[in-house]
Design a protein around this motif. Structure first.
Motif, PDB file in Angstrom:
ATOM      1  N   ALA A 109       0.837  -1.205   0.000  1.00  0.00           N
ATOM      2  CA  ALA A 109       0.000   0.000   0.000  1.00  0.00           C
ATOM      3  C   ALA A 109       0.870   1.252   0.000  1.00  0.00           C
ATOM      4  N   ARG A 110       1.943   1.225   0.759  1.00  0.00           N
ATOM      5  CA  ARG A 110       2.870   2.362   0.790  1.00  0.00           C
ATOM      6  C   ARG A 110       3.475   2.583  -0.589  1.00  0.00           C
ATOM      7  N   ALA A 111       3.916   1.507  -1.225  1.00  0.00           N
ATOM      8  CA  ALA A 111       4.516   1.617  -2.559  1.00  0.00           C
ATOM      9  C   ALA A 111       3.500   2.165  -3.567  1.00  0.00           C
ATOM     10  N   MET A 112       2.249   1.762  -3.434  1.00  0.00           N
ATOM     11  CA  MET A 112       1.209   2.251  -4.353  1.00  0.00           C
ATOM     12  C   MET A 112       0.924   3.731  -4.134  1.00  0.00           C
ATOM     13  N   LEU A 113       0.915   4.160  -2.880  1.00  0.00           N
ATOM     14  CA  LEU A 113       0.703   5.577  -2.590  1.00  0.00           C
ATOM     15  C   LEU A 113       1.874   6.397  -3.114  1.00  0.00           C
ATOM     16  N   GLU A 114       3.088   5.905  -2.912  1.00  0.00           N
ATOM     17  CA  GLU A 114       4.264   6.604  -3.443  1.00  0.00           C
ATOM     18  C   GLU A 114       4.188   6.704  -4.970  1.00  0.00           C
ATOM     19  N   ARG A 115       3.784   5.623  -5.611  1.00  0.00           N
ATOM     20  CA  ARG A 115       3.671   5.600  -7.072  1.00  0.00           C
ATOM     21  C   ARG A 115       2.599   6.574  -7.562  1.00  0.00           C
TER      22      ARG A 115
END
Length: 127
Positions: free
Chosen positions: A74-80
């Motif tokens: 989820a963190r990686a998706m928000l960063e993306r």
């Protein structure tokens, strides 16, 4: 450029999906997932970023995964999603239907003519 979020902040991953579902402000998502952001970018593109991260999350199957893995994804998706709009305008990505439907590079199919709202309104003439 100012960035919001303290990188040393510990991220609580317990029941992360349930916690994310209960959030409402974009800043809350960034805080819970430990993602830093520029307030200027977020103020301009918050709805677009949140729509895009929702699209990314909707494509994932989190069933059976440990909370730590879910939180990392989820963190990686928000960063993306944030980077999508930090590097290009919302018009470049067109995540909302209204923007997709009125893309000048992708004209409406025959039978779906777009009439600008201001051309429909006429000044009221006083008699």
């Amino acid at each position: 450029m100012s960035r919001c979020f303290d990188e040393s902040h510990h991220i609580d991953v317990k029941d992360i999906l349930a916690r994310l579902k209960g959030l409402s402000a974009a800043e809350e998502f960034f805080a819970v997932l430990g993602v830093s952001y520029d307030p200027k970018v977020l103020n301009v593109s918050r709805l677009h970023i949140m729509k895009r991260v929702g699209q990314y999350l909707g494509e994932e199957d989190f069933s059976g995964l440990p909370d730590q893995v879910i939180a990392a994804r989820a963190r990686a998706m928000l960063e993306r999603a944030y980077e999508d709009f930090a590097t290009a305008s919302p018009l470049a990505h067109r995540v909302f239907k209204v923007l997709k439907d009125h893309d000048p590079d992708n004209p409406a199919p025959p039978g779906r003519t777009f009439v600008p709202f201001d051309s429909v309104l006429k000044p009221i003439e006083k008699k």
